[in-house]
Design a protein around this motif. Structure first.
Motif, PDB file in Angstrom:
ATOM      1  N   MET A 119      -2.682  74.356  14.308  1.00  0.00           N
ATOM      2  CA  MET A 119      -3.616  74.580  13.203  1.00  0.00           C
ATOM      3  C   MET A 119      -3.208  73.736  11.996  1.00  0.00           C
ATOM      4  SD  MET A 119      -4.478  78.673  13.376  1.00  0.00           S
ATOM      5  CE  MET A 119      -2.870  79.195  12.797  1.00  0.00           C
ATOM      6  N   LEU A 120      -4.205  73.163  11.351  1.00  0.00           N
ATOM      7  CA  LEU A 120      -3.995  72.331  10.166  1.00  0.00           C
ATOM      8  C   LEU A 120      -4.805  72.911   9.022  1.00  0.00           C
ATOM      9  CD1 LEU A 120      -4.654  68.914  11.949  1.00  0.00           C
ATOM     10  CD2 LEU A 120      -2.429  70.011  11.638  1.00  0.00           C
ATOM     11  N   ASP A 121      -4.315  72.716   7.785  1.00  0.00           N
ATOM     12  CA  ASP A 121      -5.102  73.171   6.639  1.00  0.00           C
ATOM     13  C   ASP A 121      -6.159  72.135   6.287  1.00  0.00           C
ATOM     14  OD1 ASP A 121      -3.867  71.131   5.211  1.00  0.00           O
ATOM     15  OD2 ASP A 121      -2.674  72.461   3.946  1.00  0.00           O
ATOM     16  N   GLY A 122      -6.908  72.369   5.230  1.00  0.00           N
ATOM     17  CA  GLY A 122      -8.012  71.494   4.856  1.00  0.00           C
ATOM     18  C   GLY A 122      -7.594  70.101   4.435  1.00  0.00           C
ATOM     19  N   GLN A 123      -6.281  69.878   4.242  1.00  0.00           N
ATOM     20  CA  GLN A 123      -5.778  68.560   3.893  1.00  0.00           C
ATOM     21  C   GLN A 123      -5.071  67.889   5.075  1.00  0.00           C
ATOM     22  OE1 GLN A 123      -7.660  68.454   1.099  1.00  0.00           O
ATOM     23  NE2 GLN A 123      -6.049  67.224   0.168  1.00  0.00           N
ATOM     24  N   LEU A 482     -12.529  62.424  -0.987  1.00  0.00           N
ATOM     25  CA  LEU A 482     -13.258  61.792   0.108  1.00  0.00           C
ATOM     26  C   LEU A 482     -14.164  62.832   0.745  1.00  0.00           C
ATOM     27  CD1 LEU A 482     -10.830  59.561   2.231  1.00  0.00           C
ATOM     28  CD2 LEU A 482     -12.865  58.812   1.019  1.00  0.00           C
ATOM     29  N   VAL A 483     -15.388  62.442   1.068  1.00  0.00           N
ATOM     30  CA  VAL A 483     -16.308  63.323   1.781  1.00  0.00           C
ATOM     31  C   VAL A 483     -16.603  62.689   3.131  1.00  0.00           C
ATOM     32  CG1 VAL A 483     -18.590  64.382   1.802  1.00  0.00           C
ATOM     33  CG2 VAL A 483     -17.336  64.188  -0.356  1.00  0.00           C
ATOM     34  N   PHE A 484     -16.294  63.417   4.214  1.00  0.00           N
ATOM     35  CA  PHE A 484     -16.582  62.957   5.569  1.00  0.00           C
ATOM     36  C   PHE A 484     -17.919  63.536   6.019  1.00  0.00           C
ATOM     37  CE2 PHE A 484     -11.923  63.178   5.329  1.00  0.00           C
ATOM     38  CZ  PHE A 484     -11.603  61.878   5.672  1.00  0.00           C
ATOM     39  N   CYS A 485     -18.739  62.709   6.641  1.00  0.00           N
ATOM     40  CA  CYS A 485     -20.052  63.143   7.111  1.00  0.00           C
ATOM     41  C   CYS A 485     -19.949  63.568   8.566  1.00  0.00           C
ATOM     42  CB  CYS A 485     -21.073  62.019   6.963  1.00  0.00           C
ATOM     43  SG  CYS A 485     -21.318  61.512   5.242  1.00  0.00           S
ATOM     44  N   GLY A 486     -20.127  64.869   8.824  1.00  0.00           N
ATOM     45  CA  GLY A 486     -19.969  65.399  10.169  1.00  0.00           C
ATOM     46  C   GLY A 486     -21.000  64.882  11.153  1.00  0.00           C
ATOM     47  N   ARG A 504      -0.479  61.441  -1.100  1.00  0.00           N
ATOM     48  CA  ARG A 504      -0.011  61.220  -2.466  1.00  0.00           C
ATOM     49  C   ARG A 504      -0.383  59.801  -2.875  1.00  0.00           C
ATOM     50  NH1 ARG A 504       3.059  65.303  -4.110  1.00  0.00           N
ATOM     51  NH2 ARG A 504       4.048  66.621  -2.579  1.00  0.00           N
ATOM     52  N   PRO A 505      -1.044  59.597  -4.019  1.00  0.00           N
ATOM     53  CA  PRO A 505      -1.442  60.673  -4.925  1.00  0.00           C
ATOM     54  C   PRO A 505      -2.446  61.613  -4.259  1.00  0.00           C
ATOM     55  CG  PRO A 505      -2.516  58.622  -5.517  1.00  0.00           C
ATOM     56  CD  PRO A 505      -1.510  58.280  -4.467  1.00  0.00           C
ATOM     57  N   ARG A 506      -2.480  62.840  -4.718  1.00  0.00           N
ATOM     58  CA  ARG A 506      -3.275  63.870  -4.056  1.00  0.00           C
ATOM     59  C   ARG A 506      -4.751  63.479  -3.992  1.00  0.00           C
ATOM     60  NH1 ARG A 506      -2.338  68.897  -2.633  1.00  0.00           N
ATOM     61  NH2 ARG A 506      -0.327  68.900  -3.703  1.00  0.00           N
ATOM     62  N   VAL A 507      -5.294  63.570  -2.786  1.00  0.00           N
ATOM     63  CA  VAL A 507      -6.704  63.311  -2.549  1.00  0.00           C
ATOM     64  C   VAL A 507      -7.304  64.560  -1.913  1.00  0.00           C
ATOM     65  CG1 VAL A 507      -8.386  61.856  -1.371  1.00  0.00           C
ATOM     66  CG2 VAL A 507      -6.258  60.851  -2.222  1.00  0.00           C
ATOM     67  N   ALA A 508      -8.412  65.020  -2.439  1.00  0.00           N
ATOM     68  CA  ALA A 508      -9.103  66.178  -1.867  1.00  0.00           C
ATOM     69  C   ALA A 508     -10.056  65.684  -0.788  1.00  0.00           C
ATOM     70  CB  ALA A 508      -9.866  66.932  -2.948  1.00  0.00           C
ATOM     71  N   SER A 522     -10.853  72.439   1.146  1.00  0.00           N
ATOM     72  CA  SER A 522      -9.823  73.341   0.646  1.00  0.00           C
ATOM     73  C   SER A 522      -8.587  72.500   0.372  1.00  0.00           C
ATOM     74  CB  SER A 522      -9.498  74.430   1.663  1.00  0.00           C
ATOM     75  OG  SER A 522      -8.445  75.241   1.204  1.00  0.00           O
ATOM     76  N   SER A 523      -7.979  72.692  -0.801  1.00  0.00           N
ATOM     77  CA  SER A 523      -6.855  71.854  -1.207  1.00  0.00           C
ATOM     78  C   SER A 523      -5.505  72.406  -0.806  1.00  0.00           C
ATOM     79  CB  SER A 523      -6.879  71.640  -2.732  1.00  0.00           C
ATOM     80  OG  SER A 523      -8.061  70.994  -3.116  1.00  0.00           O
ATOM     81  N   ARG A 524      -5.382  73.738  -0.684  1.00  0.00           N
ATOM     82  CA  ARG A 524      -4.094  74.350  -0.348  1.00  0.00           C
ATOM     83  C   ARG A 524      -4.322  75.478   0.629  1.00  0.00           C
ATOM     84  NH1 ARG A 524      -4.522  74.725  -5.586  1.00  0.00           N
ATOM     85  NH2 ARG A 524      -4.342  76.993  -5.603  1.00  0.00           N
ATOM     86  N   LYS A 525      -3.295  75.769   1.453  1.00  0.00           N
ATOM     87  CA  LYS A 525      -3.487  76.736   2.524  1.00  0.00           C
ATOM     88  C   LYS A 525      -3.728  78.142   1.998  1.00  0.00           C
ATOM     89  CE  LYS A 525       1.313  78.082   3.457  1.00  0.00           C
ATOM     90  NZ  LYS A 525       2.332  78.238   4.501  1.00  0.00           N
TER      91      LYS A 525
END
Length: 654
Positions: A119-123, A482-486, A504-508, A522-525
């Motif tokens: 499992m991976l978080d939103g980042q 960044l916005v990914f198009c599903g 880094r630098p932090r990218v949402a 989501s930026s953090r778990k």
């Protein structure tokens, strides 16, 4: 039936839509029969109609209350017919090959009763709860007191998340995560379904333990990956989460440990509850009180300096002010200035400088007026005016400084403009722009990056480059989102990019699911997921309206308290009037609000706009919720006054 997929949903329509889209793709890739269940626990966010409209193949089970996670899963498990049965959280995204690879693993390992994945978080960061050990008293002690966090890879201290095991290799583990729990039906038939004593949390640990006790194996399988937007369905940093989670651990201990070990474990759990609850409450109070305390300290220090200067240079009699000036009067002044600023909106998230000025001006006039009536506390009009000027400098100046450090400009009500790029085709890129504009997201969209096969024949002005150039483009344009198009990128490719791209630098990172109106991320778990949507926010939840509603509640309570000797005799439940007034004054309840809408605001309403409609007893639940939605959508304080006027005989209840 090869596979049954079961998703329990509660008020996360935007994530559920993305999860079901990814499930649909993964089911097609499996190439064998798949049935999908959604059990909705009385959501109020349009989840049910979305599932019916967009996913007619889904078997939808609607609950008219929230029976909890275990009971809802069991409702579908009793109907499911698949050889393998997957419990999946709604705030997940599975890649296309997940079902095929996981079912193949179970086919090859007949002793495997339960399977978890990477499992991976939103980042794109690995979530350690993908593999867990049994929370014995020793393991729980190490986790509760931070040793597991300090030494995550230790074989002694890191057994809760099994940090010493390579996350890139499959392993037998003790506990699987309920976010993705693939179960063999034969194993479930033997050991039983989820234990319904657990409302939420702990049921996955309990079932994992019963599987191993029944002779089955639990495996962690990194050959399949999912994104899990942890923290969305439940707010994991809340005090309520602490109590629910650790009490679930206590239930587990009492059921499965020997009496001596269970007693020790329960003591540890009680310690953990108070430690973690105190920490969560302290963090929340500190976060909310820090700006007020900082402003109060700066105001006090500045007024003390003004007092000393005034005594030495301008006071008619060169004698110091009495001690009660700094001990009582000045703290009272500061309290009035800060309260007036808060009521004016100066502590809202996007406060304007004008709101702060208004609050200080009102507070200064109030202090001056009241001091005229208190001869023994009348010290110096000049110091009140100078104090007001200093308060203005401090409160506006501090906000400007903090805002400049966070957002890089001095326009208080405006957040930092995002520098954003889109990964997708030209058509989907345009749709993202329209969604961002409709949601009023402050973003500078520099262009789009086309996936393989979607490059324009003739490069346009907003075409940035190919997918392989993305890391360089991120550095060149200093992107922070960044916005990914599903629709253009499969889930597996998005997950690959999340794991490869620089953090880094932090990218949402956010995703626009196919044909969706939500851009999700989501930026953090442990942070709730966020999204951009076309639907405007409800006015009832806006800070200015909430503050005005609280003022109206206070004034109405005071008026009702004065009129109580007359009103009480006309109430349907006279004994409830004074307790209700007291509860509203303390902020525990509100006179008017959402009584019939699941997931409504925390303040429990005494009256609902549905209670004062024509023939309220004949209204259906849907009609009541619709009336409350319209009330919240277009909320004005006058709405509360109308409800109070029409329902004044029900203020005591009933």
């Amino acid at each position: 039936m090869k596979l049954s997929v079961i998703i329990v949903n509660y008020n996360v329509c935007y994530f559920l839509e993305q999860a079901l889209l990814s499930v649909r793709q993964a089911a097609e890739r499996l190439g064998q029969p798949v049935e999908v269940f959604v059990v909705d626990n009385h959501s109020a966010d349009n989840s049910v109609s979305m599932v019916r409209t967009r996913f007619p193949e889904v078997i939808l089970l609607e609950n008219h209350d929230n029976p909890g996670f275990s009971k809802a899963n069991n409702q579908a498990l009793r109907q499911a017919t698949g050889q393998y049965q997957l419990l999946l959280n709604p705030d997940t995204l599975v890649e296309e090959d997940t079902f095929r690879r996981c079912c193949a693993f179970l086919d090859e390992h007949p002793g495997c009763g339960g399977l978890g994945v990477q499992m991976l978080d939103g980042q794109g960061r690995f979530l350690p709860e993908s593999k867990r050990g049994l929370p014995t008293p020793r393991v729980a002690f190490y986790k509760i007191f931070g040793l597991a966090w300090l030494f995550p890879r230790s074989r002694t201290f890191g057994r809760y998340h099994l940090g010493f095991l390579d996350p890139g290799q499959p392993h037998q583990v003790a506990v699987l995560s309920g976010a993705f729990m693939l179960l063999r039906k034969a194993a479930l038939d033997q050991v039983g379904l989820l234990d319904e004593d657990y409302f939420m949390y702990g049921e996955d640990i309990d079932l994992s333990y019963r599987l191993t006790q029944g002779g089955w194996q639990n495996w962690y399988f990194p050959g399949a990956r999912i994104i899990h937007y942890k923290g969305e369905s439940t707010k994991r940093t809340s005090v309520n989460y602490v109590f629910v989670f650790y009490r679930a651990m206590a239930i587990f201990a009492q059921k499965h440990f020997a009496p001596g070990r269970a007693g020790l474990f329960t003591k540890l759990i009680n310690i953990a509850i108070w430690l973690r609850a105190s920490a969560a409450l302290g963090q929340r109070l500190a976060t909310r009180a820090a700006p007020l305390l900082l402003d109060a300290g700066l105001l006090y220090a500045g007024i003390y300096a003004l007092k000393v200067y005034w005594e030495a240079n301008y006071k008619y009699e060169r004698t110091p002010f009495p001690p009660q000036y700094m001990l009582v009067a000045v703290p009272a002044y500061i309290g009035v200035w800060l309260a007036a600023t808060w009521l004016s909106g100066g502590y809202d998230r996007r406060a304007r400088a004008g709101w702060v000025v208004r609050g200080i001006a009102v507070g200064t006039m109030l202090i001056s007026a009241v001091s005229n009536f208190l001869d023994s506390w009348r010290f110096s009009k000049a110091l009140i005016l100078l104090g007001g000027a200093w308060a203005l400098v401090v409160l506006v100046g501090r906000r400007l400084l903090v805002h400049w450090l966070r957002h890089g400009h001095l326009r208080l009500s405006e957040p930092r403009t995002k520098t954003l790029a889109i990964v997708g085709s030209a058509a989907e890129s345009q749709r993202v722009r329209l969604l961002l504009a409709a949601a009023k997201v402050p973003a500078n969209v520099v262009g789009y990056v086309a996936p393989v096969g979607a490059e324009p024949a003739v490069p346009t002005r907003d075409y940035l480059g190919e997918l392989g150039q993305l890391p360089d483009l991120m550095r060149l344009y200093e992107l922070n989102e960044l916005v990914f198009c599903g629709k253009d990128l499969p889930a597996g490719q998005i997950i690959d990019l999340l794991q490869r791209l620089p953090t880094r630098p932090r990218v949402a990172y956010k995703i626009l699911p196919e044909d969706s109106q939500y851009i999700i991320g989501s930026s953090r778990k442990n942070a709730p997921g966020d999204y951009y949507a076309l639907a405007p926010p409800l006015r009832l939840y806006q800070p200015a309206q909430r503050r005005g509603k609280r003022r109206l509640d206070l004034m109405a309570s005071l008026a009702l308290l004065l009129a109580a000797p007359l009103l009480v005799w006309a109430q349907r439940r006279p004994a409830g009037l004074l307790p209700h007034i007291w509860q509203v004054l303390l902020g525990q309840r509100s006179w008017v609000g959402l009584r019939y809408t699941p997931g409504g605001p925390a303040d429990r309403a005494i009256l609902s706009p549905a209670d004062t409609a024509a023939a309220p007893a004949t209204l259906s639940a849907a009609a009541r919720q619709r009336l409350e939605f319209l009330y919240a959508k277009d909320y004005e304080p006058e709405s509360d006054l109308r409800v109070l006027w029409r329902g004044w005989r029900r203020l005591g209840g009933g």
